[in-house]
Design an enzyme around this catalytic site. Structure first.
Site, PDB file in Angstrom:
ATOM      1  CG  HIS A 262      -1.797  -1.175   1.341  1.00  0.00           C
ATOM      2  ND1 HIS A 262      -2.911  -1.341   0.543  1.00  0.00           N
ATOM      3  CD2 HIS A 262      -1.747  -2.266   2.156  1.00  0.00           C
ATOM      4  CE1 HIS A 262      -3.511  -2.474   0.857  1.00  0.00           C
ATOM      5  NE2 HIS A 262      -2.821  -3.065   1.832  1.00  0.00           N
TER       6      HIS A 262
ATOM      7  CE  LYS B 156     -16.476  38.302 -14.609  1.00  0.00           C
ATOM      8  NZ  LYS B 156     -17.520  39.138 -13.955  1.00  0.00           N
TER       9      LYS B 156
ATOM     10  CE1 TYR C 280     -14.121  35.583  -9.644  1.00  0.00           C
ATOM     11  CE2 TYR C 280     -14.957  37.824  -9.953  1.00  0.00           C
ATOM     12  CZ  TYR C 280     -15.065  36.455 -10.174  1.00  0.00           C
ATOM     13  OH  TYR C 280     -16.104  35.966 -10.912  1.00  0.00           O
TER      14      TYR C 280
END
Length: 503
Positions: A15, A140, A136
């Site tokens: 694992h 954008k 932002y």
């Protein structure tokens, strides 16, 4: 059983989790308290650590729980539950927090064939598009611009780790975002505690000493050492012998383990030393015969005195004094140097009545080598004067015969030399303990040197006078490093370095 990937413990038949392979798949999300060497530690609530392994072109990353521990734990130390069952081993660390590796929260398992992966701290208030973060409105506009492009194959993954949210974005060759995942969990990136060094190559000793310093100053870690030569352990020990000046710091914090094709240097930081691990302090003091670099303990003593006194007051001006010929005490030499500094002209070959002292240094150099020697030697010489009692540097006086030689240069070249001197003095870092925080005070003159019968000359002696500084003057930033969260080694600034001293 648990095997650390840092020590070559990756096994595709076991694992695999960030930094470990194990014979059991343990869900580490269920624990609220863990134990290491019989000491209990609480799992931090609502905060996680993004950890990863990159092994055999495979990326294994996940958000893992973490616990706070103010003691140094080494990679591979066993972690138990409260019933005494081993549940993991120590892997990643962020400051005083350690990750608990196993089945965690959101995860990412990738084949790295043909793609890259990058990790970033997501700054508060920023938005993300592809491989960039910004406010932002900017993001954008970036998204609108990139939307016009046709999507291409994914070439890079970007993992963004923030205080409140984590994201994974993918981009094509043009930087167009192809895919995005969001995890509504706040996390931190670990401070990498594994550094890889190749010995037998150029600058390997520098790389090794830098790595030792950075890891010791960041809580410890492991250096994986490889070499093109067969006996990597032999080559490594040779390099360690060549940086014996560091052993006063690391001798009891270092353990070398031989592997088949590599060696591992395991180090821990005891946090007991008052100083950071430092290769060179770049703090100089002037003695009668030389400019000597202080070692860490000398620097501690010097800086402690400055801190306790709140800096030093300027030295009083020298008083005029009639002294007999042949007197060579320090004060008399300094007066003679002051008189020489104020001369309007000199004669080639004339004897200087004073030699090197704690306040004076002579040196001679050809015009061709002048700017190079100034760049190489000026910071250490002038900072040593500033840290001691002030002093005079005369460039163009033979150190052995004490005769005036000078150097011959044109007017334009002389201006370049003058600007060099000003630049190097202004670049000398000063760490202040006083309230005034004054700059280094100095004066520079070029004294003309005439040969008998000459009415003009292009030969000069450069005379520089430096006053004792109120506080500590460094020739350069100390050679002392730490690991940042991106895995880069960063050098401490002089102010940062001093702020870490335990006075």
């Amino acid at each position: 059983m648990f095997y650390a990937h840092a020590f070559g413990g990756y096994d595709e038949n076991l694992h695999a989790f960030p930094r470990i392979s194990s014979t059991v798949a343990n869900d580490v999300r269920k624990y609220s308290v863990v134990s290491v060497y019989n000491k209990k530690y609480n799992i931090v609530k609502n905060k996680y650590m993004w950890c990863n392994s990159q092994v055999n072109k495979r990326y294994i990353g996940a958000l893992l729980p973490m616990f706070e521990c103010n003691e140094y734990l080494q990679i591979g130390d066993p972690i138990h539950d409260l019933e005494g069952n081993q549940i993991s081993i120590v892997t990643y660390r962020h400051k005083n927090y350690y990750a608990l590796s196993g089945i965690g929260y959101e995860s990412l398992d990738l084949c790295l064939e043909g793609v890259g992966i990058h990790h970033h701290v997501l700054e508060t208030g920023n938005a993300v598009y592809g491989k960039v973060q910004h406010e932002y409105s900017t993001i954008k506009e970036k998204a609108k611009e990139m939307n016009a492009l046709k999507p291409g194959p994914i070439i890079d993954y970007h993992v963004w780790i923030g205080d409140c949210v984590c994201q994974v974005t993918t981009v094509d060759v043009h930087g167009k975002e192809i895919m995005r995942m969001r995890f509504k969990r706040g996390a931190v990136l670990p401070i990498p505690n594994l550094v890889k060094v190749k010995v037998g190559e150029e600058n390997d000793t520098i790389n090794l000493s830098t790595s030792i310093s950075a890891l010791l100053n960041s809580g410890g870690g492991t250096i994986e050492v490889t070499s093109k030569e067969e006996r990597v352990d032999y080559v490594l020990m040779k390099r360690l012998e060549s940086i014996h000046h560091l052993w006063s710091v690391v001798y009891d914090h270092l353990n070398v383990v031989n592997g088949e094709e590599r060696c591992y240097i395991h180090m821990h930081s005891s946090h007991q030393s008052p100083m950071l691990s430092t290769v060179k302090t770049n703090l100089y003091m002037k003695t009668m015969g030389a400019c000597l670099q202080m070692d860490s303990m000398e620097a501690l003593e010097y800086l402690s005195e400055l801190k306790e006194s709140g800096g030093r007051s300027p030295r009083p001006e020298l008083q005029k004094f009639e002294y007999p010929d042949g007197v060579k005490d320090t004060e008399s030499i300094e007066r003679l140097a002051e008189e020489f500094f104020n001369r309007s002209e000199l004669q080639a070959g004339e004897s200087v009545k004073f030699g090197n002292s704690i306040n004076v240094k002579h040196t001679s150099v050809s015009a061709k080598q002048l700017r190079t020697r100034i760049r190489q030697q000026l910071p250490s010489i002038l900072s040593s004067f500033a840290n001691t009692k002030g002093g005079y540097l005369f460039i163009g006086v033979d150190n052995n015969t004490h005769k005036v030689i000078g150097f011959t240069v044109g007017h334009d070249y002389l201006k370049l030399v003058e600007r060099d001197i000003e630049k190097y003095i202004q670049k000398l870092p000063v760490v202040h303990f006083c309230k005034k925080k004054e700059d280094i005070k100095y004066a520079c003159r070029f004294i003309k040197v005439y040969k008998p019968g000459d009415e003009t000359t292009s030969t000069y002696v450069c005379a520089i006078k430096v006053e004792r500084c109120c506080c500590a003057v460094f020739a350069d930033w100390p050679e002392s490093w730490y690991m940042d969260t991106s895995g880069s080694m960063k050098k401490y600034s002089p102010d940062e370095w001093v702020s870490h001293i335990k006075f």
